[in-house]
Scaffold this motif. Structure first.
Motif, PDB file in Angstrom:
ATOM      1  N   PHE A  86       0.829  -1.203   0.000  1.00  0.00           N
ATOM      2  CA  PHE A  86       0.000   0.000   0.000  1.00  0.00           C
ATOM      3  C   PHE A  86       0.868   1.259   0.000  1.00  0.00           C
ATOM      4  CE2 PHE A  86      -2.551   3.246   2.115  1.00  0.00           C
ATOM      5  CZ  PHE A  86      -3.646   3.245   1.277  1.00  0.00           C
ATOM      6  N   ALA A  87       1.931   1.214   0.830  1.00  0.00           N
ATOM      7  CA  ALA A  87       2.836   2.370   0.911  1.00  0.00           C
ATOM      8  C   ALA A  87       3.509   2.598  -0.439  1.00  0.00           C
ATOM      9  CB  ALA A  87       3.878   2.131   2.000  1.00  0.00           C
ATOM     10  N   LEU A  88       3.891   1.488  -1.095  1.00  0.00           N
ATOM     11  CA  LEU A  88       4.528   1.614  -2.411  1.00  0.00           C
ATOM     12  C   LEU A  88       3.580   2.214  -3.432  1.00  0.00           C
ATOM     13  CD1 LEU A  88       6.622  -1.598  -3.169  1.00  0.00           C
ATOM     14  CD2 LEU A  88       7.375   0.762  -3.210  1.00  0.00           C
ATOM     15  N   LYS A  89       2.311   1.741  -3.396  1.00  0.00           N
ATOM     16  CA  LYS A  89       1.317   2.246  -4.337  1.00  0.00           C
ATOM     17  C   LYS A  89       1.149   3.753  -4.195  1.00  0.00           C
ATOM     18  CE  LYS A  89      -1.833  -1.433  -5.654  1.00  0.00           C
ATOM     19  NZ  LYS A  89      -3.191  -1.949  -5.545  1.00  0.00           N
ATOM     20  N   SER A  90       1.337   4.250  -2.987  1.00  0.00           N
ATOM     21  CA  SER A  90       1.208   5.691  -2.771  1.00  0.00           C
ATOM     22  C   SER A  90       2.506   6.413  -3.110  1.00  0.00           C
ATOM     23  CB  SER A  90       0.857   5.974  -1.310  1.00  0.00           C
ATOM     24  OG  SER A  90      -0.282   5.264  -0.943  1.00  0.00           O
ATOM     25  N   ALA A  91       3.623   5.786  -2.761  1.00  0.00           N
ATOM     26  CA  ALA A  91       4.910   6.489  -2.870  1.00  0.00           C
ATOM     27  C   ALA A  91       5.445   6.518  -4.302  1.00  0.00           C
ATOM     28  CB  ALA A  91       5.930   5.835  -1.945  1.00  0.00           C
ATOM     29  N   LEU A 149       3.146  -2.734 -10.622  1.00  0.00           N
ATOM     30  CA  LEU A 149       3.087  -1.812  -9.488  1.00  0.00           C
ATOM     31  C   LEU A 149       3.827  -0.509  -9.781  1.00  0.00           C
ATOM     32  CD1 LEU A 149       2.073  -1.625  -6.520  1.00  0.00           C
ATOM     33  CD2 LEU A 149       4.296  -2.473  -5.818  1.00  0.00           C
ATOM     34  N   LEU A 150       4.910  -0.616 -10.546  1.00  0.00           N
ATOM     35  CA  LEU A 150       5.710   0.584 -10.847  1.00  0.00           C
ATOM     36  C   LEU A 150       4.938   1.592 -11.693  1.00  0.00           C
ATOM     37  CD1 LEU A 150       9.195  -0.973 -11.614  1.00  0.00           C
ATOM     38  CD2 LEU A 150       8.630   0.560  -9.739  1.00  0.00           C
ATOM     39  N   LEU A 151       3.925   1.089 -12.421  1.00  0.00           N
ATOM     40  CA  LEU A 151       3.177   1.980 -13.313  1.00  0.00           C
ATOM     41  C   LEU A 151       1.804   2.339 -12.742  1.00  0.00           C
ATOM     42  CD1 LEU A 151       4.058   0.215 -16.672  1.00  0.00           C
ATOM     43  CD2 LEU A 151       5.098   2.255 -15.704  1.00  0.00           C
ATOM     44  N   TYR A 152       1.617   2.066 -11.473  1.00  0.00           N
ATOM     45  CA  TYR A 152       0.305   2.289 -10.842  1.00  0.00           C
ATOM     46  C   TYR A 152      -0.129   3.757 -10.977  1.00  0.00           C
ATOM     47  CZ  TYR A 152      -3.336   2.330  -7.328  1.00  0.00           C
ATOM     48  OH  TYR A 152      -4.527   2.481  -6.692  1.00  0.00           O
TER      49      TYR A 152
END
Lengths: 311, 441
Positions: free
Chosen positions: B58-63, B118-121
Motif C-alpha cells: 500500500f505504501a509503495l502504491k502511494s509512494a 506496481l511501478l506503473l500504478y
C-alpha cells in the motif's frame, strides 16, 4: 417552508444516523450468525481418514465439482490403485486457503508415495471466478471476518424470512466416506431448472496463469507425482455452448502450456491437461450444472479413468 | 526612496512563504488521501484482516507515483521552455499509450482494469495531469504532489484544478459535500457492483445481445466511474480541498456535444488544451475533433477498437455540429443514442475478431432476455434503478434540481435517505465485483 426545513433537519440529525446505526447492528448480528455448512467437520474428517490409511497412490483435489462428481472408490476399482478424494466445497474459497489445506494433506500422507494427483477446477469455466477467489476475505470454511459489508444483504434476509418460508441457511454437507467421497444418501439435490444452464467465459490469460501457479505448487508438494489438470464435465442447455466451451478449452490449454515455460520449477513432462466430456443429459446433474448426481458421478469418473489411461 | 535590497528580500520571502504554504496544503491533502484509502481498505477487507504484508504494498502504491511525479517535474525544471510546454506534455500524455503497446499496462475497456505493474500504478492519471499543468505553464513542485495524490490516482479525476476551501467550517463543508459521498456510494455499490454480473454477455456476438450489453455496460461505466468520482469529490471537499466534478449529469443532454460536457470532464479539459485548441487554429474544427478523439482513444489503449471508437465518436460529433447548425435537434438526439450505444460496443471489446463478428449485426435469437431475467435480483434491481436514474436525467433536464447538472435532486435529504436505505438494505459481499472501472492503471 419551515416545515421542509424541519423535515430536512430531522432526516440529517435522526433519520440517516438511525439508518447507519441499524446497519452496524445488522453487520454485527450477521457476523455472529455465520455457519460453515459442516465444512470444518469435513476437513477434520478428511485429515483423520488420511491418517488412518496405510498408503495413498492417487489424490483427487479440487472444488465442489470433484466433491460431487468424482469417486475415489470407483477409481480404486477401475485402476487397482488406492485413491483418496481430498476435494473441498468451494475449493477452500481462495487459492491460498486451499493450498494450506493441501499442504496439511501432504503432511498427513507420505507425499513421495503419491503417484497421481488429479486437480479438477471449475474456475476457468466461471466468469470472473478468479477475481472472486482473489477478493474473498474469509477462511477455508467460508467464515468471513467482521467487515463493512455483510455476507448476505438485509433485504435478501428480510424477503426470505417474510415471504419465502424462512431464511435458507447455507447448505449442510455430509461427512465424507472413508475414501473421501460424498455420501449421496445424505444429499438433497433440490430442483435445478433444466433450462438456463449456460456456459460462462473466464479470462483465458488469468485462468492459464493461475493454473500454472497451482501446478507448480502441486509438483512441489508431491515431488514424485504426475499432475493431471482436469477441466470438469458440466451440463449446458444450449447446443452452441459446447462450441463455446471447445473454443475456450483450446485457447486455455495453449496458453497454459505456454505459461509452463515461464515457471522455472515446472517439469512439464509430469503434467497432463485433460478436458472431460460435458454431461450429455440433464439427468446426470444434481443441484448445479457442474455437480453430478450419483449416476453422473459414475459417468464422469469412468470418463476420467479412460482419459487417464489414454494419457 | 525605496530601499531596493529590502524590497527584493521581502519579495523573495513572500514567494518562499507562499510556496511553502501551498506545498503544505498539498502535503496535507496527500497525507489525508493516504489515510482515507488505508481506512477504506481496512473497512472493506474486514477488521483484523490487515496483514503486515499489505502495508508495504500500500505504501509503495502511494509512494511510487509521488516519486515519479517529483522526478518528472525536476527533469522538466531543467528543460527549456519550449520542451517543457510544447513537447513534454505530449510525451507525458502518450506515456500510457507506450506502456499499452508494450503490454505493460492493460487497455481501459472497463472490464479488465487490473493493474499489471506496481511501478506503473496510476500512470494514466498523473501523466495526463502533469501534461495539462505543463502545457498551462504552471509546473511547480506543488503540481507533483497534487498529481500523485493517492485519492486521485486510484481512479481519477485527472488533477487539473485544485482549490483550498479549508476556510469554510467543517459543518458547512459536510452539509455540501457529504451528500456527494452518499450518492457516489449508492451509484457504485447499489448499481455498479451488481451489474458486473452481466459482464459475461461481452462474449456474445449476435446483434440483440451485443447491443443490449453495450447499453448495459454504458450504464455500468457511468454508475461506477461517476460514483467513484463523486465519492472522491465529496471526500476531498470534506477535507477542505475542491477538485473538479468529473461528471455533470451527462445524460441531461440532447446531443453528443452536450453529453461530453458532462462525461469525464477532467479528461476533456486536458484533451481540449493539448489537442483541440492547437489543432483548431491551423486545421479547423473537424480536424481538431478527430485529433481530440484519436488522442483520447490512444490514452485508453492502443488497439483497433479504440481507434474505431475515436473515429466513430469524432464523426458523430461532426454530424451533430452540422445538424445543429441546420436546426435539426431531434435527429441530433437520435445521433446521441447511436453514439452512446454503438460507441460503447466499440469501446468495450478489445478482441478485434469478436468485435468484427459483432459488427456484422447478425440476428440469432432473444436469449439475452432470458439471461437477464435469470440474473440475481440485485442485478435486476440495479439495472432498473440505473434506467430510472438516467431517464430522470434525460426527461427532467430542464426542470429545477436537474438543470444545473450537479446532481442537486439526488442531494435532497429525502432522496438521500431513500438512497442510503436502499443501499444499506442491498449491500453484501458476493453481489458483484468491487473495482474501479477506470482505475488501477
Amino acid at each position: 417552508m419551515p416545515f421542509m426545513v424541519s423535515v430536512n433537519r430531522f432526516i440529517w440529525r435522526f433519520g440517516i444516523p438511525a439508518l447507519l446505526l441499524a446497519y452496524v447492528g445488522y453487520l454485527v448480528w450477521g457476523y455472529t450468525q455465520q455457519t460453515d455448512g459442516g465444512r470444518t467437520a469435513i476437513i477434520h474428517q478428511h485429515l483423520s481418514n488420511l491418517e488412518a490409511m496405510d498408503h495413498v497412490d492417487g489424490l483427487v483435489l479440487g472444488g465442489s465439482n470433484a466433491v460431487f462428481s468424482l469417486s475415489a472408490s470407483q477409481l480404486d476399482e477401475l485402476s487397482g490403485m488406492t485413491w483418496y478424494n481430498a476435494s473441498l466445497m468451494n475449493e477452500g474459497y481462495t487459492d491460498p486457503n486451499y493450498r494450506r489445506f493441501v499442504t496439511r494433506v501432504a503432511e498427513t500422507v507420505d507425499p513421495d508415495a503419491i503417484r497421481l494427483v488429479v486437480y479438477s477446477t471449475v474456475s476457468p469455466l466461471r466468469a470472473h471466478e478468479f477475481d472472486r477467489r482473489k477478493n474473498f476475505k474469509g477462511d477455508v470454511t467460508g467464515h468471513i471476518p467482521l467487515s463493512i459489508k455483510p455476507s448476505r444483504s438485509a433485504l435478501d434476509y428480510f424477503i426470505q424470512s417474510a415471504f419465502q418460508g424462512g431464511v435458507s441457511k447455507s447448505k449442510d454437507y455430509p461427512l465424507p466416506t472413508r475414501d473421501g467421497d460424498i455420501d449421496f444418501s445424505h444429499v438433497d439435490c433440490g430442483d435445478l431448472p433444466a433450462e438456463g444452464q449456460f456456459f460462462e467465459w473466464e479470462d483465458v490469460t488469468l485462468s492459464a496463469r493461475t493454473i500454472a501457479i497451482q501446478t507448480a505448487f502441486l509438483e512441489s508438494v508431491f515431488p514424485k507425482a504426475k499432475v493431471v489438470i482436469v477441466l470438469p464435465s458440466e451440463y449446458y442447455s444450449r447446443p452452441e455452448d459446447l462450441e463455446n466451451r471447445r473454443r475456450l478449452v483450446d485457447s486455455l490449454f495453449d496458453q497454459v502450456t505456454h505459461d509452463f515455460d515461464g515457471i522455472a520449477t515446472i517439469d512439464a513432462s509430469r503434467v497432463s491437461l485433460v478436458e472431460q466430456s460435458p454431461y450429455p443429459v440433464f439427468g446426470y446433474v444434481c443441484d448445479s450444472r457442474h455437480h453430478a448426481n450419483q449416476i453422473g458421478r459414475a459417468f464422469r469418473t469412468q470418463d476420467l479413468f479412460a482419459r487417464l489411461d489414454a494419457s | 526612496m525605496v530601499n531596493k535590497p529590502t524590497e527584493i528580500k521581502r519579495t523573495i520571502l513572500w514567494v518562499v512563504g507562499s510556496m511553502a504554504k501551498q506545498m503544505q496544503e498539498m502535503v496535507v491533502f496527500w497525507i489525508s488521501g493516504v489515510a482515507i484509502l488505508a481506512a477504506a481498505q481496512v473497512m472493506v477487507n474486514g477488521l483484523g484482516v490487515w496483514e503486515p504484508g499489505a502495508l508495504p504494498g500500500f505504501a509503495l502504491k502511494s509512494a511510487i507515483p509521488l516519486a515519479v511525479c517529483v522526478a518528472i517535474v525536476a527533469l522538466l525544471a531543467i528543460a527549456g521552455e519550449r520542451e517543457r510546454t510544447t513537447i513534454a506534455p505530449y510525451i507525458l500524455f502518450f506515456a500510457i499509450s507506450a506502456t499499452s503497446i508494450f503490454g505493460l499496462t492493460k487497455t481501459l475497456t472497463g472490464s479488465h482494469a487490473a493493474s499489471t505493474n506496481l511501478l506503473l500504478y496510476g500512470l494514466s492519471f498523473y501523466t495526463a495531469s502533469l501534461a495539462y499543468i505543463a502545457r498551462s505553464r504552471r509546473l511547480t513542485p506543488r503540481a507533483a504532489v497534487l498529481a500523485s495524490n493517492p485519492l486521485l490516482v486510484i481512479t481519477g479525476p485527472v488533477a487539473t484544478q485544485f482549490r483550498d476551501i479549508r476556510y469554510r467550517g467543517l459543518r458547512s463543508r459536510a452539509d455540501y459535500y457529504l451528500p456527494f459521498v452518499f450518492l457516489g456510494l449508492f451509484l457504485q455499490q447499489t448499481i455498479a457492483t451488481p451489474l458486473t454480473k452481466t459482464f459475461d454477455l461481452l462474449k456474445e456476438t449476435d446483434i440483440v445481445s451485443s447491443l443490449t450489453f453495450a447499453a448495459i455496460f454504458e450504464l455500468f461505466v457511468y454508475a461506477n466511474f461517476c460514483g467513484l468520482s463523486l465519492i472522491i469529490f465529496g471526500l476531498a471537499g470534506l477535507m477542505g480541498f475542491r477538485i473538479p466534478l468529473n461528471f455533470r449529469q451527462p445524460f441531461s443532454s440532447t446531443n453528443v456535444i452536450d453529453f461530453w460536457r458532462g462525461w469525464h470532464t477532467s479528461l476533456s479539459v486536458v484533451l481540449k488544451s493539448l489537442f483541440y485548441a492547437p489543432t483548431k487554429k491551423q486545421f479547423g474544427t473537424s480536424a481538431a475533433l478527430f485529433t481530440v478523439y484519436m488522442g483520447s482513444a490512444m490514452w485508453h489503449g492502443v488497439t483497433l477498437n479504440f481507434a474505431l471508437w475515436g473515429l466513430f465518436h469524432a464523426l458523430m460529433f461532426v454530424i451533430t455540429l452540422r445538424l445543429l447548425k441546420r436546426g435539426f435537434k431531434v435527429p441530433a438526439f437520435f445521433v446521441l443514442g447511436i453514439a452512446v450505444v454503438i460507441g460503447r460496443m466499440l469501446f468495450a471489446d478489445s478482441d478485434s475478431g469478436r468485435l468484427f463478428e459483432k459488427l456484422h449485426f447478425r440476428f440469432v435469437d432473444f436469449s439475452v432476455v432470458y439471461k437477464l431475467t435469470h440474473m440475481p435480483w440485485t442485478t435486476q434491481l440495479a439495472l432498473g434503478l440505473i434506467v430510472v436514474f438516467v431517464a430522470l436525467e434525460i426527461l427532467l433536464q430542464t426542470k429545477p434540481y436537474f438543470s444545473q447538472r450537479n446532481y442537486k435532486f439526488y442531494r435532497l435529504p429525502v432522496v438521500q435517505f431513500a438512497m442510503l436505505a436502499l443501499m444499506l438494505a442491498t449491500i453484501a459481499n458476493g453481489v458483484g465485483m468491487d473495482y474501479a472501472v477506470y482505475g488501477q492503471r
